[in-house]
Structures are given as structure tokens and as C-alpha cells.
Design a protein around this motif. Structure first.
Motif, short mmCIF file in Angstrom:
data_model
loop_
_atom_site.label_atom_id
_atom_site.label_comp_id
_atom_site.label_asym_id
_atom_site.label_seq_id
_atom_site.Cartn_x
_atom_site.Cartn_y
_atom_site.Cartn_z
N MET A 1 33.86 -36.13 -18.69
CA MET A 1 32.79 -36.91 -19.27
C MET A 1 33.43 -38.06 -20.07
O MET A 1 34.35 -37.84 -20.83
N ARG A 3 34.19 -40.93 -22.84
CA ARG A 3 34.14 -40.99 -24.30
C ARG A 3 33.86 -42.43 -24.69
O ARG A 3 34.51 -43.36 -24.23
N LEU A 17 31.85 -40.53 -29.15
CA LEU A 17 30.93 -39.56 -28.58
C LEU A 17 31.28 -39.36 -27.11
O LEU A 17 31.55 -40.33 -26.40
N ASN A 18 31.26 -38.11 -26.67
CA ASN A 18 31.37 -37.80 -25.24
C ASN A 18 29.95 -37.69 -24.71
O ASN A 18 29.16 -36.91 -25.23
N ARG A 19 29.64 -38.50 -23.72
CA ARG A 19 28.30 -38.44 -23.13
C ARG A 19 28.37 -38.93 -21.69
O ARG A 19 29.28 -39.68 -21.33
N GLU A 23 23.96 -42.12 -20.02
CA GLU A 23 23.49 -42.23 -21.40
C GLU A 23 24.35 -43.17 -22.23
O GLU A 23 24.24 -43.20 -23.45
N SER A 24 25.20 -43.97 -21.59
CA SER A 24 26.13 -44.82 -22.32
C SER A 24 25.42 -45.87 -23.17
O SER A 24 25.92 -46.28 -24.21
N ALA A 28 23.00 -44.26 -30.72
CA ALA A 28 23.81 -43.19 -31.30
C ALA A 28 23.79 -43.33 -32.81
O ALA A 28 23.98 -44.43 -33.33
#
Length: 71
Positions: A1, A3, A17-19, A23-24, A28
Motif C-alpha cells: 500500500m 505511503r 499515512l498508508n492508504r 484514496e490518495s 487527511a
């Protein structure tokens, strides 16, 4: 995933955040709860070595005289 790195505009903290990529672009919140953040442009380091190669030779003369002076 992947970062992603963000910076809080309120307190100035930088966090990751890892997503999923899908969802980039989602908003956040910073770890202290501030909602005003901006996603930072991340650079990617790629390891490896580059081989130096000799430049290609210049093409030989052409034309009617094979590159010599016609005259």
C-alpha cells in the motif's frame, strides 16, 4: 500500500499515512486533530547503477563523393 506524506497547515507537523491509491486525494487530518492539511509531493529513490556507454559513432559521409570535397 502506498505511503503519502502530508503537512498540517495549522501546526506545521509533517506526517505519513498508508492508504490505497484510490484514496490518495481524500482529506487527511493531522495526528493532533487539525483538519487543514496538504498532501506533499513525494520523491521516489530508485537504486541501481548506470553503465556508461560510448557515444554512437557519427554517421559516415554521404552524398556523391562519400563525404569528400567534391569539386
Amino acid at each position: 500500500m502506498p505511503r503519502y506524506e502530508y503537512r498540517c497547515r495549522t501546526c506545521g507537523d509533517t506526517f505519513e499515512l498508508n492508504r490505497p491509491m484510490a484514496e490518495s486525494g481524500a482529506p487527511a487530518s493531522c495526528p493532533t486533530g487539525h483538519p487543514d492539511t496538504v498532501k506533499l509531493l513525494s520523491t521516489v529513490a530508485v537504486g541501481g547503477t548506470a553503465r556508461a556507454t560510448a557515444p554512437a559513432p557519427a554517421p559516415g559521409g554521404g552524398g556523391c563523393c562519400g563525404g569528400g570535397g567534391c569539386g
